[in-house]
Write an enzyme that holds these catalytic residues in place. Structure first.
Site, short mmCIF file in Angstrom:
data_model
loop_
_atom_site.label_atom_id
_atom_site.label_comp_id
_atom_site.label_asym_id
_atom_site.label_seq_id
_atom_site.Cartn_x
_atom_site.Cartn_y
_atom_site.Cartn_z
N ARG A 1 -10.99 16.79 87.87
CA ARG A 1 -10.86 15.47 87.28
C ARG A 1 -11.73 14.49 88.06
O ARG A 1 -11.75 14.50 89.29
CB ARG A 1 -9.38 15.01 87.29
CG ARG A 1 -8.49 15.74 86.29
CD ARG A 1 -8.88 15.43 84.86
NE ARG A 1 -8.03 16.09 83.88
CZ ARG A 1 -8.30 17.28 83.34
NH1 ARG A 1 -9.38 17.94 83.71
NH2 ARG A 1 -7.50 17.80 82.44
N SER B 1 -5.04 22.14 100.68
CA SER B 1 -4.31 21.15 99.89
C SER B 1 -3.08 20.81 100.70
O SER B 1 -2.73 21.53 101.65
CB SER B 1 -3.94 21.66 98.49
OG SER B 1 -2.96 22.68 98.58
N ARG B 2 -2.41 19.73 100.36
CA ARG B 2 -1.30 19.28 101.19
C ARG B 2 -0.18 20.31 101.28
O ARG B 2 0.49 20.41 102.31
CB ARG B 2 -0.76 17.95 100.65
CG ARG B 2 -1.67 16.77 100.93
CD ARG B 2 -1.03 15.46 100.53
NE ARG B 2 -1.82 14.31 100.94
CZ ARG B 2 -2.78 13.76 100.21
NH1 ARG B 2 -3.05 14.26 99.01
NH2 ARG B 2 -3.46 12.72 100.65
N GLY C 1 -4.82 26.97 93.35
CA GLY C 1 -3.95 27.41 92.28
C GLY C 1 -4.62 28.52 91.48
O GLY C 1 -5.45 29.27 92.01
N GLU D 1 -15.84 9.06 79.31
CA GLU D 1 -16.36 10.14 78.47
C GLU D 1 -16.26 9.73 77.01
O GLU D 1 -15.20 9.28 76.58
CB GLU D 1 -15.57 11.43 78.73
CG GLU D 1 -15.72 11.95 80.16
CD GLU D 1 -15.03 13.29 80.38
OE1 GLU D 1 -14.61 13.92 79.39
OE2 GLU D 1 -14.91 13.71 81.54
N ILE E 1 -6.94 28.45 89.14
CA ILE E 1 -8.39 28.33 89.06
C ILE E 1 -9.02 28.50 90.44
O ILE E 1 -9.98 29.26 90.61
CB ILE E 1 -8.78 26.99 88.43
CG1 ILE E 1 -8.33 26.94 86.97
CG2 ILE E 1 -10.28 26.74 88.53
CD1 ILE E 1 -8.54 25.62 86.28
N HIS F 1 -18.40 17.79 80.30
CA HIS F 1 -17.02 18.28 80.24
C HIS F 1 -16.91 19.55 79.40
O HIS F 1 -16.18 19.61 78.41
CB HIS F 1 -16.08 17.20 79.71
CG HIS F 1 -14.69 17.35 80.24
ND1 HIS F 1 -13.82 16.31 80.39
CD2 HIS F 1 -14.00 18.45 80.66
CE1 HIS F 1 -12.66 16.74 80.88
NE2 HIS F 1 -12.75 18.04 81.05
#
Length: 319
Positions: free
Chosen positions: A238, A176-177, A155, A267, A157, A286
């Site tokens: 993530r 990716s799928r 995408g 976190e 990023i 993070h």
């Protein structure tokens, strides 16, 4: 009587300096909470008097039970235009308007490369040795030029990460799928035939997928064992996309050479978490979105959101 607003999880203590809050000063009392409050009772006690809360994306979750404990809350503002830790349906049931802000995609790209380069060249280990009087050179760096960079997700990023990889002379593949060969070609990458092919053939694997039912636990023990023992994994997306126990085992047992991560299942990371002691893990707390430009945008737009809400015309609403 003035409305009360609290800014949660302002770890660096910069929220009030990153924007001009004077626009709402006549109508709103603003205070900041710098530490993370994981205990719900303490959180309710700290902010239960507030009509407005400003939160940093996914630091403090807002499930239905929390909305029920905050009857005065009317406006919840989150950084970013997506926050999976806010129960938007519950917010609506409790009459809480939820608004977001813009967020830039460049900062996580830059941190991805900071982690990848740090791993490849043993930066932390060599710097520590230099500062502490250790050996002068103890590592042999991993090359980027001519090596394969495998991207999970292409995408906004992922595409930027791909461009940097090409600048280093890397062979960039992606999977990716829903990724098509045409989309991959648009950014100078090639589509891997399968996830397994990407993992088995890449020298560096970087995760740039949205967390969802199809991506949760995507990389588990079987997938990590498909990677080369000389390969590195980077995750700035993530934590739940990678099985956390499996990753710890992969690092301890040498399934892969190392990993860089900016995201965690808990976190802030508990003091006794095994990730804090793995020598081949390069970890940051993070920081992917934590840059001045992003913070200025978050808090300036938070002020705009408060102003618009007070005028009866909320903007940037979520849900």
């Amino acid at each position: 009587m003035k409305l009360r607003c609290a800014v949660l999880d302002d770890y660096q203590g910069v929220a009030l300096s990153m924007a001009d809050w004077s626009a709402v000063a006549d109508d709103v009392d603003v205070r900041v909470v710098r530490e993370y409050i994981g205990d719900r009772e303490r959180l309710v006690e700290a902010v239960g008097d507030c009509e407005i809360l400003v939160v940093m994306r996914e630091r403090t979750p807002f499930p239905a039970e929390l909305f029920a404990r905050l009857p005065k809350l009317r406006l919840l503002i989150t950084s970013g235009m997506r926050n999976a830790s806010i129960d938007l349906a519950a917010a609506a049931r409790h009459g809480v308007t939820v608004c977001g802000t813009a967020s830039n995609t460049e900062p996580p790209v830059e941190l991805t490369w900071a982690l990848l380069l740090g791993l490849a060249r043993g930066v932390v280990r060599e710097n520590t040795a230099l500062r502490e009087g250790g050996p002068w050179q103890s590592t042999v760096g991993a090359d980027l030029y001519g090596r394969r960079l495998g991207l999970l997700g292409l995408g906004k990023i992922g595409a930027r990460v791909a461009a940097v990889g090409q600048a280093f002379g890397m062979d960039v593949v992606a999977w990716s799928r829903n990724l098509t060969a045409e989309r991959a070609a648009e950014v100078g990458a090639r589509r891997a035939g399968s996830l397994e092919e990407l993992l088995e053939s890449s020298d560096f694997v970087s995760v740039h997928l949205v967390l969802g039912e199809r991506t949760r636990g995507l990389l588990g023990e079987a997938e990590l064992k498909r990677m080369r023992p000389t390969a590195y994994l980077v995750n700035t997306s993530r934590a739940a996309i990678v099985d956390q126990d499996a990753l710890a085992a992969a690092l301890r047992e040498g399934w892969i050479a190392g990993a860089g991560t900016d995201v965690f299942d808990q976190e802030p990371l508990p003091a006794d978490h095994p990730y804090r002691s793995l020598p081949n893990l390069l970890a940051t707390p993070h920081l992917g979105y934590v840059t001045r430009r992003n913070y200025e945008g978050y808090f300036q737009q938070a002020v705009e959101n408060i102003t618009a809400f007070a005028a009866g015309h909320p903007i940037r609403q979520l849900g």
